[in-house]
Design an enzyme around this catalytic site. Structure first.
Site, PDB file in Angstrom:
ATOM      1  N   HIS A 165      -0.116  31.967  -0.101  1.00 47.23           N
ATOM      2  CA  HIS A 165       1.278  31.836   0.597  1.00 47.23           C
ATOM      3  C   HIS A 165       2.375  32.628  -0.110  1.00 47.23           C
ATOM      4  CE1 HIS A 165       2.506  28.775  -2.405  1.00 47.23           C
ATOM      5  NE2 HIS A 165       1.330  28.237  -2.342  1.00 47.23           N
TER       6      HIS A 165
ATOM      7  N   ASP B 194       5.728  32.060  -0.174  1.00 53.47           N
ATOM      8  CA  ASP B 194       6.809  31.195  -0.965  1.00 53.47           C
ATOM      9  C   ASP B 194       6.496  30.655  -2.348  1.00 53.47           C
ATOM     10  OD1 ASP B 194       5.007  29.512   0.741  1.00 53.47           O
ATOM     11  OD2 ASP B 194       6.561  28.074   0.417  1.00 53.47           O
TER      12      ASP B 194
ATOM     13  N   ASP C  32       2.150  29.666  -8.860  1.00 50.85           N
ATOM     14  CA  ASP C  32       1.687  28.982  -7.224  1.00 50.85           C
ATOM     15  C   ASP C  32       2.745  29.528  -6.097  1.00 50.85           C
ATOM     16  OD1 ASP C  32       0.987  27.142  -5.519  1.00 50.85           O
ATOM     17  OD2 ASP C  32       2.152  25.537  -6.436  1.00 50.85           O
TER      18      ASP C  32
ATOM     19  N   GLU D 182       4.853  27.572   2.896  1.00 52.55           N
ATOM     20  CA  GLU D 182       3.633  26.441   2.558  1.00 52.55           C
ATOM     21  C   GLU D 182       4.181  25.239   1.605  1.00 52.55           C
ATOM     22  OE1 GLU D 182       0.521  24.616   0.067  1.00 52.55           O
ATOM     23  OE2 GLU D 182       2.300  25.704  -0.618  1.00 52.55           O
ATOM     24  N   GLU D 183       5.030  25.613   0.794  1.00 51.01           N
ATOM     25  CA  GLU D 183       5.584  24.533  -0.054  1.00 51.01           C
ATOM     26  C   GLU D 183       6.500  23.426   0.613  1.00 51.01           C
ATOM     27  OE1 GLU D 183       4.169  24.082  -2.671  1.00 51.01           O
ATOM     28  OE2 GLU D 183       3.784  25.908  -3.689  1.00 51.01           O
TER      29      GLU D 183
ATOM     30  N   ASP E 269      -5.342  29.448  -3.858  1.00 51.97           N
ATOM     31  CA  ASP E 269      -4.235  28.525  -4.077  1.00 51.97           C
ATOM     32  C   ASP E 269      -4.541  27.488  -5.004  1.00 51.97           C
ATOM     33  OD1 ASP E 269      -1.455  27.508  -4.348  1.00 51.97           O
ATOM     34  OD2 ASP E 269      -1.609  26.761  -2.465  1.00 51.97           O
TER      35      ASP E 269
ATOM     36  N   HIS F 131       5.188  23.234  -9.820  1.00 51.66           N
ATOM     37  CA  HIS F 131       6.492  22.665  -9.236  1.00 51.66           C
ATOM     38  C   HIS F 131       7.271  22.231 -10.268  1.00 51.66           C
ATOM     39  CE1 HIS F 131       4.223  21.855  -5.115  1.00 51.66           C
ATOM     40  NE2 HIS F 131       3.893  23.246  -5.766  1.00 51.66           N
TER      41      HIS F 131
END
Length: 487
Positions: free
Chosen positions: A76, A78, A115, A145-146, A169, A457
């Protein structure tokens, strides 16, 4: 060359440096997407942007591998935008300041974006290579995605020709993922009423900070503090005793990140200020003792503010505090089928105070649909009892494990051949996009691999350099072993 681009493998790290230089938080991936498209066209590669903004890039097989099954490498575009409170950074305009620290790559005060930037870099490096053996190749780069899996939800049948999908991922070297959790967003709206302050004549802002935070899926079992829950706990214990009148409650910034910080503004009678300061010391000591191993750094700070003109109505304030304190959070149940893996969890992710309501945004995850539905039912019951409303949205399916997967067997055997040990076959308590890809491509064989990433994150995010090299070697060896279409 910078220190980053001297790392092994250089083609991958060169791409990662470019990715860090172009802002790409969720819902703001356009600049990076355009950069990738322009590069791919300059390389003579076929590029398609679908209706929602996903990119599909195709590369022919290397000589002698034209009859192999087609593989799609998927990542992904983003990244999660999280920063420390003292870091000045605009994720929509500023580059990520990545740097090397021993065997790790980190970022200065923000999330790194490894990530899924490392996985994306590996796919683009393969596309740009002239000496990597592979069959017909597709690269799928999804958007958003996030923040909601918009790209995976929007992917339609007919865009991909591949028989095999390799998702990049995952976040632990030596583990092969063949299943993941599904999830659903829950937004609870607590109605607000307002009144003039009654006996209060002292006004404060109180911030709870110092927590580790992290990914609300892969880190949820670590028992870290949730800033929203801890601040609600403080209010539940002391708000009546100290005659606190709330003005606002805010906390967290993403539904899929364990909140590290939360803040309340409030008023109280000046004669209770000394007791407030003592309560802060007592509560801070208590929580630090409870979380001495998992999350020992919790800090409560107090600052005087100008006197507000209104405070929450007593009933509305009590409802908000009771609902937050009563809400489940964290691990709800561990899996019976996969040892050591969380089955069902809940993250009380974001709280914001509006004129007419306080909004509470949560993310429910589960390996099984019934687990997801049960926690959604718990929150719905709490909302009903509290006179609040709840909206459940964005539900996405889990990726059901397939123990007979041929590509999983190829990756497992290849790993064993390279490193002379067996990898761990895993199911991850996070929302990989594979479950959604199974809807338009039900017969596609899927597997997920990646290097070791710690604390995604959160601003503590880091990726291990040695394992990036190991992941790269595994990926290239797997591509070289993809069987013929009739095999």
């Amino acid at each position: 060359m910078t220190a980053l681009t001297q790392l092994y493998p250089q083609p991958l790290w060169q791409w990662f440096e470019q990715i860090c230089a172009i802002p790409h938080p969720s819902k703001h991936e356009q600049a990076l997407s355009q950069h990738i498209q322009q590069w791919a066209k300059a390389q003579g590669l076929a590029v398609v942007e679908d209706k929602v903004g996903n990119l599909i890039i195709r590369k022919p097989a290397t000589p002698g591998m034209e009859n192999c099954k087609t593989v799609v490498l998927q990542a992904h575009i983003d990244m999660v935008p999280q920063k420390n409170a003292d870091k000045v950074h605009n994720f929509e305009t500023d580059p990520i300041e990545a740097y090397v620290d021993g065997d790790w790559v980190k970022a200065r005060g923000t999330t790194l974006g490894s990530d899924n930037g490392i996985g994306m870099s590996s796919a683009l490096a393969v596309l740009g290579s002239s000496d990597i053996k592979h069959g017909p190749l597709e690269v799928l780069l999804t958007i958003d995605e996030e923040a909601g899996m918009t790209g995976a939800f929007g992917l339609e049948a007919g865009y991909l020709d591949a028989d095999i999908l390799i998702n990049t991922d995952s976040e632990q070297e030596g583990e092969i993922y063949m299943g993941c959790a599904g999830g659903v967003d829950a937004q609870i709206s607590v109605p607000m009423s307002w009144q003039a302050p009654e006996q209060s004549n002292a006004s404060f802002s109180m911030t709870l900070s110092g927590l580790k935070g992290g990914h609300s899926g892969v880190n949820i079992h670590l028992g870290r503090g949730n800033a929203n829950k801890l601040l609600a706990r403080f209010l539940f214990k002391y708000s009546d005793e100290l005659a606190i009148e709330l003005v606002s409650f805010t906390g967290g910034s993403l539904r899929n990140a364990i909140p590290r910080e939360a803040n309340v503004t409030f008023m109280l009678p000046s004669e209770n200020v000394a007791a407030l300061k003592q309560a802060i010391e007592t509560f801070q000591a208590l929580v630090r003792e409870e979380l001495a191993i998992a999350d020992p750094g919790m800090l409560l700070t107090l600052a005087e503010i100008a006197a507000p003109t209104k405070v929450m109505g007593e009933d509305a304030q009590n409802t908000l505090i009771d609902l937050l304190h009563a809400s489940p959070n964290g691990v709800i149940r561990m899996s019976d089928e996969v040892e050591g893996v969380t089955e069902t969890s809940l993250n009380i992710g974001v709280i914001s105070t509006e004129d007419e309501s306080v909004e509470i945004l949560c993310l429910i995850r589960s390996l099984i649909d019934s687990g997801r539905e049960e926690v959604a039912g718990m929150l719905t019951a709490l909302a009903n009892l509290s006179g609040a409303s709840i909206d459940l949205s964005g539900a996405y399916p889990g990726w059901k494990p397939d123990t007979s997967s041929p590509v999983m067997a190829i990756v497992r055997d290849t790993y064993n051949d390279i490193y002379k040990k067996d990898p761990t076959i895993m199911v991850i308590h996070a929302g990989l996009e594979c479950g959604l890809f199974k809807e338009p491509y039900p017969h596609m064989d899927m597997v997920s691999i990646g290097p070791t990433i710690r604390y995604p994150h959160s601003p503590d995010e880091m990726v291990n350099i040695t394992t990036v090299g190991q992941y790269w070697e595994l990926l290239l060896a797997v591509l070289a072993r993809i069987p013929a279409k009739n095999a």
